[in-house]
Design a protein around this motif. Structure first.
Motif, PDB file in Angstrom:
ATOM      1  N   VAL A  93      57.333 -14.852 -20.702  1.00 59.77           N
ATOM      2  CA  VAL A  93      58.546 -14.140 -20.286  1.00 59.77           C
ATOM      3  C   VAL A  93      58.371 -12.643 -20.520  1.00 59.77           C
ATOM      4  CG1 VAL A  93      61.012 -13.842 -20.741  1.00 59.77           C
ATOM      5  CG2 VAL A  93      60.023 -16.138 -20.688  1.00 59.77           C
ATOM      6  N   GLU A  96      56.497 -11.143 -17.718  1.00 58.61           N
ATOM      7  CA  GLU A  96      57.357 -10.918 -16.560  1.00 58.61           C
ATOM      8  C   GLU A  96      58.206  -9.654 -16.754  1.00 58.61           C
ATOM      9  OE1 GLU A  96      57.774 -12.818 -13.517  1.00 58.61           O
ATOM     10  OE2 GLU A  96      55.757 -13.285 -14.254  1.00 58.61           O
ATOM     11  N   ARG A  99      56.105  -6.629 -16.029  1.00 55.19           N
ATOM     12  CA  ARG A  99      55.811  -6.453 -14.600  1.00 55.19           C
ATOM     13  C   ARG A  99      57.041  -6.078 -13.786  1.00 55.19           C
ATOM     14  NH1 ARG A  99      53.210 -11.915 -12.822  1.00 55.19           N
ATOM     15  NH2 ARG A  99      53.312 -10.865 -10.799  1.00 55.19           N
ATOM     16  N   HIS A 100      58.204  -6.651 -14.115  1.00 54.92           N
ATOM     17  CA  HIS A 100      59.374  -6.492 -13.257  1.00 54.92           C
ATOM     18  C   HIS A 100      60.568  -5.837 -13.940  1.00 54.92           C
ATOM     19  CE1 HIS A 100      57.321  -9.032 -10.321  1.00 54.92           C
ATOM     20  NE2 HIS A 100      57.104  -9.914 -11.277  1.00 54.92           N
ATOM     21  N   VAL A 103      64.395 -10.266 -16.349  1.00 54.41           N
ATOM     22  CA  VAL A 103      64.201 -11.712 -16.265  1.00 54.41           C
ATOM     23  C   VAL A 103      65.545 -12.361 -16.554  1.00 54.41           C
ATOM     24  CG1 VAL A 103      63.115 -13.719 -17.368  1.00 54.41           C
ATOM     25  CG2 VAL A 103      61.757 -11.680 -16.906  1.00 54.41           C
ATOM     26  N   GLU A 204      65.779 -11.859  -5.668  1.00 51.96           N
ATOM     27  CA  GLU A 204      64.659 -11.352  -6.465  1.00 51.96           C
ATOM     28  C   GLU A 204      64.735 -11.854  -7.900  1.00 51.96           C
ATOM     29  OE1 GLU A 204      62.990  -7.021  -8.095  1.00 51.96           O
ATOM     30  OE2 GLU A 204      64.832  -7.146  -6.896  1.00 51.96           O
ATOM     31  N   ASP A 207      64.161 -15.745  -8.418  1.00 61.11           N
ATOM     32  CA  ASP A 207      62.744 -16.136  -8.485  1.00 61.11           C
ATOM     33  C   ASP A 207      62.166 -15.956  -9.882  1.00 61.11           C
ATOM     34  OD1 ASP A 207      62.855 -16.712  -5.793  1.00 61.11           O
ATOM     35  OD2 ASP A 207      62.072 -14.754  -5.173  1.00 61.11           O
ATOM     36  N   ARG A 208      62.827 -15.149 -10.715  1.00 62.96           N
ATOM     37  CA  ARG A 208      62.349 -14.920 -12.086  1.00 62.96           C
ATOM     38  C   ARG A 208      63.342 -15.481 -13.107  1.00 62.96           C
ATOM     39  NH1 ARG A 208      61.689  -9.906  -9.844  1.00 62.96           N
ATOM     40  NH2 ARG A 208      63.263  -8.942 -11.208  1.00 62.96           N
ATOM     41  N   CYS A 209      63.954 -16.608 -12.761  1.00 64.37           N
ATOM     42  CA  CYS A 209      64.912 -17.264 -13.655  1.00 64.37           C
ATOM     43  C   CYS A 209      64.205 -18.395 -14.393  1.00 64.37           C
ATOM     44  CB  CYS A 209      66.103 -17.798 -12.860  1.00 64.37           C
ATOM     45  SG  CYS A 209      67.379 -18.538 -13.897  1.00 64.37           S
TER      46      CYS A 209
END
Length: 670
Positions: A93, A96, A99-100, A103, A204, A207-209
């Motif tokens: 996590v 992630e 990167r983003h 989350v 968006e 997809d990161r859940c």
């Protein structure tokens, strides 16, 4: 493990302001407020003035010595009791997040999402590095995220679970914008949602859940028990294990805390703490007469009260639910002590009524609320009548209010509770008004409704003094622990009350709260925006608060000087620009107060005056300042300071008047 990103930063302490439970409230392991970092924890209790019916222990306006806890150690202590959810990979996590930036974590109520988020954002060994800020999702006056500016490398936590008014679908556009801001700033944010709301997340973020499963309950109980004084062997009874499979993490923590107060082996303590099964009570009372039910119900709400209070309360309840009157002459009726014994109650040596079995009172309250939903209005009216009785002691009144609030909140119907706050605030029940409102704020499902009610009350400048004082107390004691920014907003509104006593008390409480560095920054950001920004308004209270926040002693003492932070300097300059531009008549007083302040305050003064075209006003103020000194020595010191300020103002305007002409003797030596 090496963690880069927002966790590896220079200086600064960690402060997690905004917790109900061990970490930020929702589904967390403990029931008490806490924050975690290198700063102090401020817990305010007390009444708000002599007229406030002994609202709390001591006046908040004098709460200058807050309780302090070593919050960095407290976070480490929490981690020692933490059991990771099954299949959850913290490091993945975090990758992630690197990167983003954002989350989402989803789970069922009670799964411990708040704790998981904190453990993820602040890994083991990184306690004391950064602030973790909770973003509030407000329902009133419309669904909105109260986030403000996202700072570089900031850690954010946004909880969108629990309340229908703040579900992701109602905040989609704001959430999308916030996710973009977080990414641009290089910050990290975790968003918490209920499992059923995953589909409402923006694509968006959907997809990161990461779906979070509940930790294995027996492991959670064992981890908690091993951190207590309960002696081994640590055996978990099957009944406790079965109960824990559906219990929230906070409920498990509360169970172990109660077990620690019991006696005997671990299994016996846990069973005693678990108490009586509600279903058993429901079956038992099915055969009771109305009178016996009234005696049992009253005992559950007044356990520990004098027997005389029980007699009066039973009679009130019978009248409230419109039971037929007993035509039997009083002396021929069954004795009240026999009636108590028939439902499992006893009278102790001090003539106080108690249950024979531990945990029975809670089960009785639950049973009546579940089996008599049609009488909840009558029960509330009964609580009203009993708590208004001058013969009832404050502890008895407080217990009854707390027990009633717990049942109202358990059934997710807070309207009756909130409706009583203004009325109770006017008499001896002011303390109970604060109590039930505080309980509502801490509730996962009804907290948003309570925050909305406080906001509506606080924004009324003619709100009566007694209700306003209750709100001030609750904001400082309860709301600041779970929603610090929300508490500041409401206290700021109360500081605008038309009653000067209320306004002064709200300002005094704000002054005490901003001893906390994170609350200082949050209020300064808000006030500077009100003075000079898109949210600007012309209010004297904002200038008063700005003077409080920029007091020279505050800027150099307590927590190592806020002027060291660039964002603080930016907000101070914005506030000064607002005063120079829109309240020039008050600018000289603010300037003189800050002439002696540490660097870079004088420079910020000059920049603000020059940027708003008021350099001449500042120049004239600096010229007059030495002459206003109380003695010659101070005047001399001010003259030196004034000359430096005048040179700075000249340079800001492009005037270099310090071209030095050599003296005659210097020419000769050359």
């Amino acid at each position: 493990m090496t963690v880069d990103g927002p966790l590896t930063t220079e200086g600064g302490g960690t402060l997690i302001a905004g917790n109900s439970g061990p970490v930020a409230g929702r589904d967390s392991y403990e029931g008490s407020a806490a924050h975690h970092g290198s700063g102090a924890q401020y817990v305010f209790t007390g009444a708000l003035g002599a007229e406030a019916s002994a609202l709390l222990i001591e006046p908040l306006t004098r709460a200058k010595r807050p309780r302090i806890s070593v919050t960095k150690d407290r976070l480490a202590e929490l981690r020692a009791r933490y059991v990771a959810p099954q299949g959850y990979d913290e490091e993945q996590v975090r990758e992630e997040l690197r990167r983003h930036g954002t989350v989402a974590l989803s789970g069922d109520p009670g799964a411990g999402l708040g704790t998981v988020a904190h453990m993820t954002l602040i890994p083991a060994g990184h306690e004391g590095r950064r602030d973790l800020r909770r973003v509030d999702a407000e329902e009133w006056p419309r669904p909105a995220l109260t986030v403000g500016t996202v700072d570089p490398d900031e850690l954010l936590l946004l909880d969108l679970g629990g309340s229908p008014g703040t579900r992701p679908g109602r905040l989609r556009s704001e959430l999308e914008f916030l996710v973009s801001e977080v990414r641009t700033a290089g910050a990290w944010m975790i968003v918490l949602v209920d499992t059923e709301d995953e589909a409402e997340l923006p694509g968006e973020l959907r997809d990161r859940c990461v779906r979070v499963r509940r930790p294995e309950p027996r492991s959670v109980i064992l981890r908690h028990v091993r951190g207590t004084r309960i002696p081994p062997p640590h055996l978990i009874p099957d009944a406790v294990d079965a109960w824990a499979r559906d219990a929230a993490m906070a409920d498990i923590t509360a169970l172990v805390r109660r077990a620690e107060q019991e006696e005997g082996e671990c299994a016996d303590r846990l069973l005693a703490a678990l108490g009586v099964d509600t279903d058993d009570v429901i079956r038992e009372i099915a055969g009771y007469s109305g009178r016996r039910r009234a005696v049992l119900f009253t005992g559950a709400f007044l356990e520990g009260a004098a027997v005389e209070q029980h007699v009066a309360a039973v009679d009130r309840l019978m009248a409230e639910v419109r039971s037929p009157e007993d035509d039997t002459p009083p002396l021929e009726r069954r004795s009240f002590t026999d009636e108590l014994k028939s439902v499992g109650l006893r009278v102790d040596a001090e003539r106080r009524v108690r249950f024979r079995s531990p945990g029975r009172a809670q089960a009785v309250r639950n049973a009546f609320w579940d089996t008599h939903p049609h009488l909840q209005g009558e029960f509330a009216a009964w609580v009203d009548t009993c708590t208004a009785d001058p013969g009832m002691s404050d502890p008895e009144r407080e217990d009854m209010a707390r027990f009633w609030a717990a049942q109202v909140l358990r059934t997710r119907r807070s309207d009756a509770l909130l409706a009583r706050v203004p009325g109770w605030s006017q008499d001896r029940r002011a303390s109970q008004a604060a109590l039930i409102l505080g309980e509502a704020l801490k509730d996962a499902w009804q907290g948003a409704a309570a925050r909305g009610a406080i906001y509506q009350w606080a924004r009324n400048p003619r709100l009566d003094r007694n209700t306003a004082r209750v709100l001030i107390a609750v904001c400082a004691r309860d709301l600041v622990a779970t929603h610090p920014d929300g508490a500041l907003v409401r206290l700021h509104l109360l500081a605008e009350n038309s009653d000067p006593v209320v306004a002064a008390e709200a300002v005094d409480v704000l002054a005490a709260l901003v001893e906390d560095p994170q609350l200082y920054r949050a209020l300064l950001r808000r006030v500077s925006g009100k003075l000079h920004g898109s949210d600007r308004r012309d209010r004297a209270v904002d200038r008063e608060l700005f003077a409080l926040l920029t007091d020279p002693e505050r800027l150099v003492s307590s927590w190592s000087g806020p002027l060291a932070e660039q964002k603080v300097r930016t907000w101070i300059r914005a506030g000064l620009e607002g005063i120079f531009a829109h309240a020039p008549q008050e600018a000289p007083a603010h300037a003189e107060r800050l002439f002696d302040a540490p660097e870079p305050m004088p420079g910020l003064l000059v920049e603000a005056a020059h940027g708003t075209g008021r350099a001449c006003l500042l120049y004239a103020t600096a010229l007059r300042w030495p002459g206003r000194a109380r003695d010659t020595e101070l005047s001399s010191l001010r003259s030196e300071r004034s000359r430096e300020l005048l040179r700075r103002i000249d340079r800001a305007q492009g005037l270099d008047l310090e071209i030095r002409v050599p003296r005659e003797e210097e020419k000769e030596t050359r």
